[in-house]
Design an enzyme around this catalytic site. Structure first.
Site, mmCIF file in Angstrom:
data_model
loop_
_atom_site.group_PDB
_atom_site.id
_atom_site.type_symbol
_atom_site.label_atom_id
_atom_site.label_comp_id
_atom_site.label_asym_id
_atom_site.label_seq_id
_atom_site.Cartn_x
_atom_site.Cartn_y
_atom_site.Cartn_z
ATOM 1 N N SER A 147 0.805 -1.365 0.184
ATOM 2 C CA SER A 147 -0.014 0.336 -0.045
ATOM 3 C C SER A 147 0.887 1.333 -0.154
ATOM 4 C CB SER A 147 -0.813 -0.071 1.175
ATOM 5 O OG SER A 147 -1.736 -1.281 1.476
ATOM 6 N N LEU A 148 1.665 1.407 0.776
ATOM 7 C CA LEU A 148 2.377 2.617 1.015
ATOM 8 C C LEU A 148 3.658 2.560 0.029
ATOM 9 C CD1 LEU A 148 3.139 3.957 4.697
ATOM 10 C CD2 LEU A 148 1.083 4.338 3.292
ATOM 11 N N ARG A 166 6.458 -12.516 -8.326
ATOM 12 C CA ARG A 166 5.961 -11.175 -7.996
ATOM 13 C C ARG A 166 6.448 -10.253 -9.229
ATOM 14 N NH1 ARG A 166 2.649 -8.332 -5.136
ATOM 15 N NH2 ARG A 166 3.368 -6.411 -4.252
ATOM 16 N N ALA A 215 -3.602 4.295 3.001
ATOM 17 C CA ALA A 215 -3.587 3.806 1.610
ATOM 18 C C ALA A 215 -3.972 2.103 2.021
ATOM 19 C CB ALA A 215 -2.309 3.744 0.835
ATOM 20 N N ARG A 254 -4.605 -1.788 -0.195
ATOM 21 C CA ARG A 254 -4.441 -2.378 -1.408
ATOM 22 C C ARG A 254 -5.621 -3.127 -1.886
ATOM 23 N NH1 ARG A 254 0.386 -6.434 -2.135
ATOM 24 N NH2 ARG A 254 0.472 -6.397 0.028
ATOM 25 N N LYS A 313 2.780 7.924 18.677
ATOM 26 C CA LYS A 313 2.011 7.071 17.628
ATOM 27 C C LYS A 313 1.976 5.629 18.496
ATOM 28 C CE LYS A 313 0.551 6.274 13.084
ATOM 29 N NZ LYS A 313 0.823 5.083 12.471
ATOM 30 N N ASN A 328 -1.403 3.866 19.398
ATOM 31 C CA ASN A 328 -1.780 2.587 18.815
ATOM 32 C C ASN A 328 -1.864 1.604 19.921
ATOM 33 O OD1 ASN A 328 0.119 2.561 15.862
ATOM 34 N ND2 ASN A 328 -1.833 3.392 16.428
HETATM 35 P P1 NAD Z 1 1.899 -3.954 2.850
HETATM 36 O O1 NAD Z 1 1.630 -5.271 3.446
HETATM 37 O O2 NAD Z 1 0.632 -3.505 1.986
HETATM 38 O O3 NAD Z 1 3.288 -3.710 1.812
HETATM 39 C C1 NAD Z 1 4.190 -4.387 2.216
HETATM 40 C C2 NAD Z 1 4.919 -5.046 1.080
HETATM 41 O O4 NAD Z 1 6.203 -5.379 1.223
HETATM 42 C C3 NAD Z 1 4.361 -6.115 0.517
HETATM 43 O O5 NAD Z 1 4.095 -6.035 -1.028
HETATM 44 C C4 NAD Z 1 5.311 -7.292 0.509
HETATM 45 O O6 NAD Z 1 5.306 -8.179 -0.499
HETATM 46 C C5 NAD Z 1 6.540 -6.220 0.657
HETATM 47 N N1 NAD Z 1 7.789 -7.216 0.961
HETATM 48 C C6 NAD Z 1 7.991 -7.720 2.252
HETATM 49 N N2 NAD Z 1 9.008 -8.434 2.134
HETATM 50 C C7 NAD Z 1 9.880 -7.912 1.154
HETATM 51 C C8 NAD Z 1 10.988 -8.244 0.389
HETATM 52 N N3 NAD Z 1 12.051 -9.096 1.135
HETATM 53 N N4 NAD Z 1 11.397 -7.657 -0.806
HETATM 54 C C9 NAD Z 1 10.611 -6.952 -1.323
HETATM 55 N N5 NAD Z 1 9.389 -6.688 -1.085
HETATM 56 C C10 NAD Z 1 8.902 -7.048 0.151
HETATM 57 O O7 NAD Z 1 2.118 -3.023 3.959
HETATM 58 P P2 NAD Z 1 1.743 -1.308 3.939
HETATM 59 O O8 NAD Z 1 0.466 -1.172 4.405
HETATM 60 O O9 NAD Z 1 2.250 -0.620 2.693
HETATM 61 O O10 NAD Z 1 2.854 -0.997 5.394
HETATM 62 C C11 NAD Z 1 3.904 -0.675 5.386
HETATM 63 C C12 NAD Z 1 4.451 -0.168 6.800
HETATM 64 O O11 NAD Z 1 3.854 1.328 6.869
HETATM 65 C C13 NAD Z 1 4.073 -0.794 7.940
HETATM 66 O O12 NAD Z 1 4.817 -0.703 8.852
HETATM 67 C C14 NAD Z 1 2.480 -0.095 8.429
HETATM 68 O O13 NAD Z 1 2.133 -0.234 9.369
HETATM 69 C C15 NAD Z 1 2.984 1.445 7.963
HETATM 70 N N6 NAD Z 1 2.029 2.353 7.631
HETATM 71 C C16 NAD Z 1 0.664 2.035 6.521
HETATM 72 C C17 NAD Z 1 0.075 2.774 6.635
HETATM 73 C C18 NAD Z 1 -1.116 2.427 5.519
HETATM 74 O O14 NAD Z 1 -2.117 3.060 5.387
HETATM 75 N N7 NAD Z 1 -1.158 1.355 4.696
HETATM 76 C C19 NAD Z 1 -0.096 3.826 7.078
HETATM 77 C C20 NAD Z 1 0.643 4.350 7.836
HETATM 78 C C21 NAD Z 1 1.781 3.409 8.326
HETATM 79 O O1 KPL Z 2 -3.249 4.546 13.830
HETATM 80 C C1 KPL Z 2 -4.305 3.871 13.970
HETATM 81 C C2 KPL Z 2 -4.570 2.661 13.614
HETATM 82 O O2 KPL Z 2 -5.421 2.222 13.283
HETATM 83 O O3 KPL Z 2 -3.294 1.982 13.502
HETATM 84 C C3 KPL Z 2 -5.284 4.731 14.939
HETATM 85 C C4 KPL Z 2 -6.573 5.124 14.010
HETATM 86 C C5 KPL Z 2 -4.710 5.950 15.237
HETATM 87 C C6 KPL Z 2 -5.758 4.009 15.979
HETATM 88 O O4 KPL Z 2 -4.780 3.521 16.938
#
Ligand code: NAD
Ligand code: KPL
Length: 304
Positions: free
Chosen positions: A11-12, A36, A130, A132, A183, A187
């Site tokens: 996603s990110l 992949r 974000a 997926r 944060k 959480n």
């Molecule tokens: P995600 O699971 O959607 O994406 C992670 C990606 O990393 C996957 O596609 C996976 O296949 C890939 N991956 C894992 N090991 C790998 C490797 N060895 N080589 C290449 N690719 C590899 O996760 P996400 O939601 O994007 O989250 C990423 C981080 O960001 C997390 O720690 C999450 O908590 C944080 N985060 C996410 C959001 C959000 O809205 N998605 C918001 C804030 C923080």
């Molecule tokens: O960041 C969050 C999460 O769901 O991971 C909030 C909305 C702050 C709740 O802890």
């Protein structure tokens, strides 16, 4: 121009790579295995949906074993994958390599920073959202902020200009650890309880005593780590976030319900292990951690 290598197209990773690429900046995706990479080539690129509009970004992709040097690496994996993922590309690091670590919680960033001390490690705390849709298609679901900082060097890098041109919201902070601890505390107070009570964030209003007990222990942990000002406002901040996100399911709730591994070790696990290390008693956090692990066991999900 320095290429942005983006490790992980989840996603990110999709959100960041798409915005950088559409600003004309050089971006290279690093995918986890040949299957992949082949799926990615069949998909024809990354898709990002924003405000109901979907665009395709034909960003080049490769495997970790490629041999071009890496000067800037955005690590967009989950916290539990970050160190192993970086290990697969570390032999390609140029002498001046910088990494941006997007992981939530704490612990994974320190593991990367201490294993590759020659690479400058910037930690990012993101409140953007974000998710997926499938394969290589993500939807931008929530405006937010990206706080960037380096616990060892308060100088902001010149390439923050790239984020300006890509319209990626960001702020440089000289206290990124404080941001990440705050944060993490939010959480830890909210997410595990939503899993255990099987509820939306707003329904935690019905559990004020549990929230207060957790906030007291998390505040003590913040004080012990040098953040008295964050501790003072924590209970109020938790209530404010619960109100602002009342209709939402927490990210941990969503992970558990989708049968995905959680980042518990880097959230509640990190809080409990830090408290143990400094001799701070946190019985409510420890109990919550055990109850959550029992629930994960019952659901057949990893307990770490
Ligand atoms: P995600 O699971 O959607 O994406 C992670 C990606 O990393 C996957 O596609 C996976 O296949 C890939 N991956 C894992 N090991 C790998 C490797 N060895 N080589 C290449 N690719 C590899 O996760 P996400 O939601 O994007 O989250 C990423 C981080 O960001 C997390 O720690 C999450 O908590 C944080 N985060 C996410 C959001 C959000 O809205 N998605 C918001 C804030 C923080
Ligand atoms: O960041 C969050 C999460 O769901 O991971 C909030 C909305 C702050 C709740 O802890």
């Amino acid at each position: 121009m320095t290429t942005w290598h983006v490790l992980g197209a989840g996603s990110l990773g999709i959100l960041w790579a798409s915005r950088l690429a559409r600003a004309g900046l050089p971006v290279q995706l690093i995918l986890r295995n040949p299957d992949r990479l082949s799926d990615y080539r069949n998909a024809g690129g990354l898709r990002l949906t924003e405000n109901g509009q979907t665009h395709l970004y034909r960003i080049p992709a490769e495997l970790a074993q490629a041999d071009t040097p890496i000067r800037r690496l955005l690590v967009a994996c989950k916290a539990y994958d970050a160190e192993n993922a970086v290990a697969q590309v570390a032999s390609r690091f140029a002498a001046s390599c910088e990494t941006l670590l997007l992981q939530n919680g704490l612990g994974s960033q320190q593991a990367v920073a201490s294993r590759w001390p020659a690479a400058r490690c910037l930690f990012v705390s993101s409140t953007e959202g974000a998710y997926r849709q499938n394969g290589f298609h993500a939807t931008f679901a929530g405006q937010g902020q990206n706080w960037l900082g380096d616990p060892n060097d308060s100088t902001a890098p010149a390439w923050l200009e790239d984020l300006v041109s890509a319209s990626i919201p960001h702020r440089w902070t000289t206290d990124i650890l404080g941001r990440l601890w705050h944060k993490l505390a939010l959480n830890c107070a909210i997410n595990p309880l939503t899993v255990l009570h099987d509820c939306r964030n707003g329904e935690l209003r019905a559990h004020p005593q549990a929230l207060d007990a957790l906030c007291d222990e998390l505040a003590a942990l913040l004080v012990a780590n040098g953040y008295p000002e964050l501790a003072a406002g924590l209970a109020e901040d938790v209530r404010r976030v619960i109100e602002a996100t009342a209709a939402n399911y927490s990210s941990m709730y969503q992970d558990v319900h989708a049968g995905r591994r959680t980042e518990i070790t880097y959230l509640l696990g990190h809080a409990c292990s830090t408290a143990a290390l400094i001799g701070l008693k946190v019985p409510h956090l420890d109990g919550l951690h055990r109850r959550l692990q029992t629930l994960l066991d019952r659901r057949g999900l990893p307990r770490d």
